[in-house]
Enzyme design. Structure first.
Site, PDB file in Angstrom:
ATOM      1  CB  CYS A  28      -1.165   6.818   1.304  1.00  0.00           C
ATOM      2  SG  CYS A  28      -2.777   5.831   2.130  1.00  0.00           S
ATOM      3  CD  GLU A  45      -2.433  -1.216  -0.194  1.00  0.00           C
ATOM      4  OE1 GLU A  45      -3.327  -0.066  -0.885  1.00  0.00           O
ATOM      5  OE2 GLU A  45      -3.323  -2.722  -0.402  1.00  0.00           O
TER       6      GLU A  45
END
Length: 472
Positions: free
Chosen positions: A251, A217
């Site tokens: 993110c 990720e």
């Protein structure tokens, strides 16, 4: 001469204990659900301590952001897993080819074994515990290496998890980058890493000798595209929310904005007005989160200074008369107007409250701008024209998409989180997380009465005629 004791040697006993426990016993549905219940109670019990720990680690973190993004998202994931776990664990029927009937087939979901999780500092609680919930729901044992940049939260998680789980079910280890590197070299049955693209490459290389499957990720430069006729005031207000939440240390935060050239100034004015409405003060405002440490804050300030030195107009929101405090890394919301495309702020993921605004002359040119770059973790189109929006979604490949808003897709239980290309690989959250940490095991059951004898050598005329007919 004695062999030096390496970081990986300190991890081996914990890893082997988890593996031995997994080989000895596969948890039942009742055991998994009971573990999730205990975890949920512990999270609620330590809620206020977590708010305090996050604030200490960041220097200042908005309590609501910790409660919303770390506590609430984790509790929602636990609740969702408990609700659907029995159905997820149940074998699912699969069709059998006509020529093999009356055999039957199904897909079973077996735990992988021992799962490793390397979590980052920006959401230090949620990004460690949500994948852990997925892994436990799938029946695995778990080993976690949290970020060394949020030590207070890591210590709190260690205490919380020790209260809930025995040491042969969940282990949290604390240490620096050397320990993290050793952690990724363990022969996990699956390894999930959340962090930067650069470090993700090292993680994948470390896992390769053990053939450990990885979920990465990562991040990247998530674009926001404002359509020519979309109201810029609404777009600016939602983008301001996403860029300032957790001081942009997310993110999936909008990394840069593409806006029609004729509307750029109106958009920027609306953006600055939204900053002012949300944060009447910055210096002592508990709702505005600090950058996590001086290293990250210095990086952001250097990138702003580089853009300014190269002729970029820089707009920074700072209420009149305020002086930013010392000892806390406050970086004000900052806008870079059409910066050079080769400056650091346009080459690297920003991960902070700095927003480049790029003017475009046509919608197709804006799409081409995005397509010329690495595939992002998130894409944010602001568009109410269904035909044009569908064309954008057809052309842009991203890890996640949210239309006419930002970042809220990350908290949806039924929408998996995962990147593509440079922004990562694999998925988790909800059912997708259960499947990531399970082996989907095909099983075929042969019927006592079947026709397979026809295909035994020596082959009969009947077998030859049957095959000829089936392949005609």
């Amino acid at each position: 001469m004695d062999t030096p004791f390496s970081p990986i040697d300190s991890l081996r006993p914990s890893f082997e204990r988890l593996r031995a426990a997994q080989l000895a016993h596969i948890s039942t549905y009742a055991e998994r659900r009971e573990a999730l219940d205990r975890l949920g109670l512990a999270v609620r019990r330590h809620r206020d301590a977590l708010v305090q720990a996050c604030s200490e680690d960041f220097g200042r973190r908005a309590p609501l952001e910790t409660l919303g993004a770390d506590v609430m998202v984790t509790l929602d994931e636990i609740k969702h897993a408990r609700k659907h776990l029995r159905r997820w664990m149940r074998p699912t029927r699969r069709a059998v080819n006509l020529t093999f009937k009356p055999a039957r087939a199904e897909m079973r979901y077996a735990p992988l074994g021992v799962v490793g999780i390397v979590s980052p500092w920006n959401y230090p609680f949620q990004l460690a515990l949500v994948p852990m919930v997925n892994a436990l729901a799938a029946g695995n044992r778990v080993m976690i290496k949290p970020s060394e940049f949020t030590p207070k939260v890591s210590a709190l998680m260690a205490r919380l998890l020790a209260e809930v789980f025995p040491p042969d079910q969940v282990v949290l280890v604390q240490g620096d980058a050397d320990l993290a590197a050793a952690f990724t070299q363990l022969p996990f049955d699956h390894l999930l890493f959340t962090g930067s693209t650069a470090v993700g490459r090292h993680v994948m290389a470390a896992a390769a000798p053990n053939l450990t499957p990885v979920t990465l990720e990562l991040g990247g430069k998530s674009p926001t595209l404002i359509a020519p006729d979309y109201p810029v005031e609404h777009a600016a207000d939602r983008i301001a929310f996403g860029k300032c939440f957790n001081a942009g240390q997310t993110c999936v935060a909008p990394d840069y904005v593409l806006v029609p050239r004729a509307k750029r100034d109106a958009f920027v004015s609306a953006l600055m007005a939204s900053f002012a409405r949300r944060y009447p003060t910055l210096a002592d405002n508990p709702d505005y989160t600090a950058v996590v440490n001086s290293r990250q804050a210095t990086r952001l300030r250097d990138w702003i200074a580089e853009a300014r030195a190269r002729g970029t107009e820089v707009l920074q929101y700072l209420p009149a008369g305020e002086t930013l405090p010392t000892g806390v890394e406050i970086v004000p919301p900052t806008v870079l107007l059409d910066p050079p495309l080769d400056c650091q702020a346009m080459q690297q993921e920003i991960f902070g409250p700095v927003l480049p605004v790029i003017s475009y002359d046509s919608h197709d040119a804006a799409l081409a701008f995005i397509l010329a770059r690495d595939k992002p973790l998130a894409f944010y189109p602001f568009d109410r024209d269904k035909t044009r929006l569908a064309r954008s979604l057809d052309r842009i490949s991203a890890g996640t998409v949210c239309v006419n808003d930002v970042i809220i897709q990350f908290g949806q239980d039924e929408l998996p989180v995962g990147g593509v290309g440079a922004s990562g690989m694999g998925h988790y959250h909800g059912h997708a997380g259960f499947l990531t940490f399970s082996k989907s095991m095909p099983v075929m059951y042969q019927s006592r009465l079947n026709g397979m004898f026809l295909f035994d050598a020596p082959y009969s005329d009947l077998a030859r005629r049957a095959v000829a007919w089936l392949t005609r």
